[in-house]
Structures are given as C-alpha cells and as structure tokens.
Write a protein that holds these residues in place. Structure first.
Motif, PDB file in Angstrom:
ATOM      1  N   GLU A 132       0.804  -1.229   0.000  1.00 12.23           N
ATOM      2  CA  GLU A 132       0.000   0.000   0.000  1.00 12.23           C
ATOM      3  C   GLU A 132       0.836   1.279   0.000  1.00 12.23           C
ATOM      4  OE1 GLU A 132      -2.584  -3.240   1.350  1.00 12.23           O
ATOM      5  OE2 GLU A 132      -0.636  -2.557   2.105  1.00 12.23           O
ATOM      6  N   LEU A 133       1.933   1.310   0.767  1.00 14.07           N
ATOM      7  CA  LEU A 133       2.691   2.549   0.969  1.00 14.07           C
ATOM      8  C   LEU A 133       4.169   2.332   0.646  1.00 14.07           C
ATOM      9  CD1 LEU A 133       1.213   3.539   4.461  1.00 14.07           C
ATOM     10  CD2 LEU A 133       0.380   4.250   2.197  1.00 14.07           C
ATOM     11  N   GLU A 134       4.768   3.334   0.023  1.00 12.62           N
ATOM     12  CA  GLU A 134       6.206   3.310  -0.225  1.00 12.62           C
ATOM     13  C   GLU A 134       6.841   4.594   0.294  1.00 12.62           C
ATOM     14  OE1 GLU A 134       7.531   2.459  -4.147  1.00 12.62           O
ATOM     15  OE2 GLU A 134       6.425   0.544  -4.294  1.00 12.62           O
ATOM     16  N   TYR A 135       8.028   4.453   0.899  1.00  8.80           N
ATOM     17  CA  TYR A 135       8.851   5.586   1.283  1.00  8.80           C
ATOM     18  C   TYR A 135      10.097   5.552   0.398  1.00  8.80           C
ATOM     19  CZ  TYR A 135       5.912   6.118   5.409  1.00  8.80           C
ATOM     20  OH  TYR A 135       4.835   6.312   6.257  1.00  8.80           O
ATOM     21  N   ARG A 136      10.252   6.570  -0.443  1.00  5.40           N
ATOM     22  CA  ARG A 136      11.342   6.612  -1.410  1.00  5.40           C
ATOM     23  C   ARG A 136      12.273   7.783  -1.086  1.00  5.40           C
ATOM     24  NH1 ARG A 136       8.323   5.769  -7.282  1.00  5.40           N
ATOM     25  NH2 ARG A 136       7.142   3.893  -6.743  1.00  5.40           N
ATOM     26  N   ILE A 137      13.567   7.525  -1.069  1.00  7.09           N
ATOM     27  CA  ILE A 137      14.565   8.542  -0.752  1.00  7.09           C
ATOM     28  C   ILE A 137      15.425   8.796  -1.983  1.00  7.09           C
ATOM     29  CG2 ILE A 137      16.573   9.122   0.660  1.00  7.09           C
ATOM     30  CD1 ILE A 137      14.031   6.625   1.950  1.00  7.09           C
ATOM     31  N   ARG A 138      15.662  10.065  -2.261  1.00  5.96           N
ATOM     32  CA  ARG A 138      16.457  10.471  -3.412  1.00  5.96           C
ATOM     33  C   ARG A 138      17.115  11.806  -3.083  1.00  5.96           C
ATOM     34  NH1 ARG A 138      13.510  11.287  -9.197  1.00  5.96           N
ATOM     35  NH2 ARG A 138      13.260   9.014  -9.141  1.00  5.96           N
ATOM     36  N   GLU A 139      18.138  12.180  -3.842  1.00  7.82           N
ATOM     37  CA  GLU A 139      18.792  13.472  -3.620  1.00  7.82           C
ATOM     38  C   GLU A 139      17.832  14.623  -3.893  1.00  7.82           C
ATOM     39  OE1 GLU A 139      21.691  14.131  -2.318  1.00  7.82           O
ATOM     40  OE2 GLU A 139      22.328  12.033  -2.166  1.00  7.82           O
ATOM     41  N   SER A 140      16.994  14.489  -4.891  1.00 13.91           N
ATOM     42  CA  SER A 140      16.067  15.559  -5.251  1.00 13.91           C
ATOM     43  C   SER A 140      14.823  14.976  -5.906  1.00 13.91           C
ATOM     44  CB  SER A 140      16.733  16.543  -6.222  1.00 13.91           C
ATOM     45  OG  SER A 140      15.788  17.476  -6.713  1.00 13.91           O
ATOM     46  N   TRP A 141      13.696  15.592  -5.585  1.00 15.41           N
ATOM     47  CA  TRP A 141      12.429  15.251  -6.234  1.00 15.41           C
ATOM     48  C   TRP A 141      11.866  16.490  -6.930  1.00 15.41           C
ATOM     49  CZ3 TRP A 141      11.179  10.300  -6.645  1.00 15.41           C
ATOM     50  CH2 TRP A 141      11.666   9.392  -5.693  1.00 15.41           C
ATOM     51  N   ALA A 142      12.730  17.401  -7.320  1.00 16.37           N
ATOM     52  CA  ALA A 142      12.274  18.688  -7.839  1.00 16.37           C
ATOM     53  C   ALA A 142      11.306  18.547  -9.005  1.00 16.37           C
ATOM     54  CB  ALA A 142      13.476  19.535  -8.261  1.00 16.37           C
ATOM     55  N   SER A 143      11.595  17.630  -9.931  1.00 12.00           N
ATOM     56  CA  SER A 143      10.734  17.496 -11.106  1.00 12.00           C
ATOM     57  C   SER A 143       9.369  16.916 -10.752  1.00 12.00           C
ATOM     58  CB  SER A 143      11.414  16.615 -12.158  1.00 12.00           C
ATOM     59  OG  SER A 143      11.651  15.310 -11.644  1.00 12.00           O
ATOM     60  N   LEU A 144       9.303  16.148  -9.675  1.00 15.36           N
ATOM     61  CA  LEU A 144       8.039  15.532  -9.265  1.00 15.36           C
ATOM     62  C   LEU A 144       7.281  16.395  -8.267  1.00 15.36           C
ATOM     63  CD1 LEU A 144       6.229  12.948  -9.322  1.00 15.36           C
ATOM     64  CD2 LEU A 144       7.542  12.170  -7.335  1.00 15.36           C
ATOM     65  N   CYS A 145       8.009  17.005  -7.350  1.00 16.64           N
ATOM     66  CA  CYS A 145       7.371  17.685  -6.219  1.00 16.64           C
ATOM     67  C   CYS A 145       7.217  19.188  -6.398  1.00 16.64           C
ATOM     68  CB  CYS A 145       8.157  17.407  -4.937  1.00 16.64           C
ATOM     69  SG  CYS A 145       8.167  15.660  -4.458  1.00 16.64           S
ATOM     70  N   GLY A 146       7.738  19.741  -7.495  1.00 18.28           N
ATOM     71  CA  GLY A 146       7.483  21.140  -7.787  1.00 18.28           C
ATOM     72  C   GLY A 146       8.539  22.110  -7.305  1.00 18.28           C
ATOM     73  N   GLY A 147       9.672  21.619  -6.840  1.00 17.80           N
ATOM     74  CA  GLY A 147      10.735  22.518  -6.398  1.00 17.80           C
ATOM     75  C   GLY A 147      11.838  21.745  -5.709  1.00 17.80           C
ATOM     76  N   GLU A 148      13.035  22.297  -5.720  1.00 17.99           N
ATOM     77  CA  GLU A 148      14.198  21.623  -5.166  1.00 17.99           C
ATOM     78  C   GLU A 148      14.055  21.382  -3.669  1.00 17.99           C
ATOM     79  OE1 GLU A 148      17.363  19.486  -4.997  1.00 17.99           O
ATOM     80  OE2 GLU A 148      16.717  20.351  -6.899  1.00 17.99           O
ATOM     81  N   GLN A 149      13.351  22.258  -2.958  1.00 20.11           N
ATOM     82  CA  GLN A 149      13.294  22.154  -1.502  1.00 20.11           C
ATOM     83  C   GLN A 149      12.232  21.193  -1.009  1.00 20.11           C
ATOM     84  OE1 GLN A 149      12.068  24.566  -3.391  1.00 20.11           O
ATOM     85  NE2 GLN A 149      10.764  26.026  -2.281  1.00 20.11           N
ATOM     86  N   TYR A 150      11.396  20.663  -1.882  1.00 22.19           N
ATOM     87  CA  TYR A 150      10.210  19.955  -1.448  1.00 22.19           C
ATOM     88  C   TYR A 150      10.351  18.433  -1.378  1.00 22.19           C
ATOM     89  CZ  TYR A 150       7.791  24.364  -2.338  1.00 22.19           C
ATOM     90  OH  TYR A 150       7.396  25.671  -2.317  1.00 22.19           O
TER      91      TYR A 150
END
Length: 251
Positions: A132-150
């Motif tokens: 049901e749930l995944e926790y994913r870690i990456r250096e940046s999710w800017a393209s997915l989350c809408g900004g480098e800080q998010y």
C-alpha cells in the motif's frame, strides 16, 4: 522521474501534493479532544490510503498484516543513504517509539503499519504492486514535487469507498529527500519529515493560508512563511483526532 528498473506501479497518478515538512518527543496517553483537529480532505476526492477504514489480521490467523492493514516498503535511490541505513529509522519513527507519538495504532488500529521484509525495489512488479505505501529517498524530487526544496506524496489507483460516498486510493508514495533525513543525529528533524509525509498518506492536509496554524505535525514551523511556529515533530492529539475522523468517514 526516474523509475526503478522493475517499472513498479504502472498506474496514473491522479494527484500530487508538495510542501515543506518537519519533527520533537512527548510521552503520555493518546487523548482524543474534539477541538483544534488538523484538517482533512472532504468531498468526493479524499486523498488517503483506502485501507484506513478497516483493520483485520491474516486470513490464516496468527500474526502479520491483513488485507485492511497498511504494508509499507522503503527504498533509496542515492548511494549516499542506503536503504539499509535509513529503513530502521523510518520503522522506529512510525511504530517503535512511545505509543502516543507514533502513527501506528491510530484510529483503534485501523492504521496498522507493517514494514515489508525487503526493500521496495527488491520485489517483482506484481508483488510490489500489492504494497500500500512506499517511502522513497532520493537526492532531489524537484521534477516531481514542484521545487528543489520539497518532499511530496503521490497517490495512485483511485477507487470508490464501500459507502459509495467518496473516492480514495489503493497505493500511495512518500518522496523524501536525503538531505531531510541525513542528520540522523538530529533525530527530531528527520522524524519531522517522515511524520509529516505519513500524515499526508493518511489524509491530512497542509495549512491553506497565513495564520492557519495549530498544534499539529502538519502545521508546524516548517510553515514559518505562513506564520506557523510550533516545532512539533510527532503526530499530536489533534492529528489523531483527524485520522480517526477519516477512518470513521462514510461520506
């Protein structure tokens, strides 16, 4: 977004929620006040994991997750933070601290979190798609989350609740940045991000406007730009009230 080579969860994401997140420790009973609860999604599209409305054990009896429990897996896409180093910390934050400051057991155990035996990317696609749930870690999710800080949460596979009154989601992912979790010695900051994103998985929302602040891991000092100053890093009694209201919901 770079997907795992197994190409898991080939579903269309219907919504995306992005925002700052944060985490502190507290002990005591899990009280359930009726006032000042953090706010939730309402209307037809209610952005929470579908299993939150029930709780059961395995069909064969014994211990382990049932079909209405929430299994979660963890994976890392950065060599600077292997999954083996962060997974025990995420598990501890969600399930192993004092009962009054963990999400596990919320709403009379309708939130019943079970970490999988393997990391997300170690499962074949068919098996991974049952988690049901995944926790994913990456250096940046800017393209997915809408900004480098998010960091952010995504949801897949909307289905209609058995009440027929709202839509919720079979699968949800929390996308966390390595930097947000890196200083594990400063555990409250890392836990703050984990607990905030988990609140989104369970259906809680961020502040909507300046001054929309309360004692909640969803409305804490990571929203200083909106006037929120509470440093709380764990789910509060208000958060538990809100999650219970979601679990009880038939509309």
């Amino acid at each position: 977004m770079v997907e795992n080579p197994l190409t898991p969860r080939p579903r269309v994401s219907r919504w995306l929620l992005a925002g700052w997140m944060a985490t502190a420790a507290f002990a005591g009973y899990r009280l359930m006040p009726t006032a000042d609860a953090s706010h939730t999604h309402t209307g037809w599209d209610q952005r929470h994991v579908a299993t939150i409305h029930g709780n059961n054990g395995p069909a064969s009896g014994g211990s382990g997750p049932g079909t209405q429990d929430e299994e979660y897996c963890i994976m890392s896409e950065t060599s600077a933070m292997p999954a083996s180093s962060i997974a025990p910390f995420i598990q501890e934050t969600l399930t192993q601290l004092s009962f009054d400051i963990v999400w596990d057991g919320s709403a009379d155990w309708r939130v019943d979190l079970w970490r999988t035996q393997k990391f997300c990317n170690e499962y074949a696609t068919a098996d991974r798609n049952r988690i049901e749930l995944e926790y994913r870690i990456r250096e940046s999710w800017a393209s997915l989350c809408g900004g480098e800080q998010y960091a952010c949460v995504t949801a897949m596979s909307p289905v209609t609740d058995s009440s027929g009154a709202h839509q919720h989601y079979l699968y949800m992912n929390a996308h966390l940045k390595r930097e947000q979790l890196a200083a594990l010695a400063t555990t409250t900051r890392a836990r703050k991000f984990i607990n905030h994103e988990t609140g989104h998985l369970l259906g809680l929302r961020d502040p909507d406007y300046y001054g929309h602040c309360m004692h909640s891991v969803m409305h804490n000092d990571l929203y200083a730009s909106l006037g929120c100053t509470d440093p709380v890093w764990y789910p509060t009694t208000s958060d538990f009230v809100s999650v219970r209201s979601i679990a009880d919901r038939t509309n």
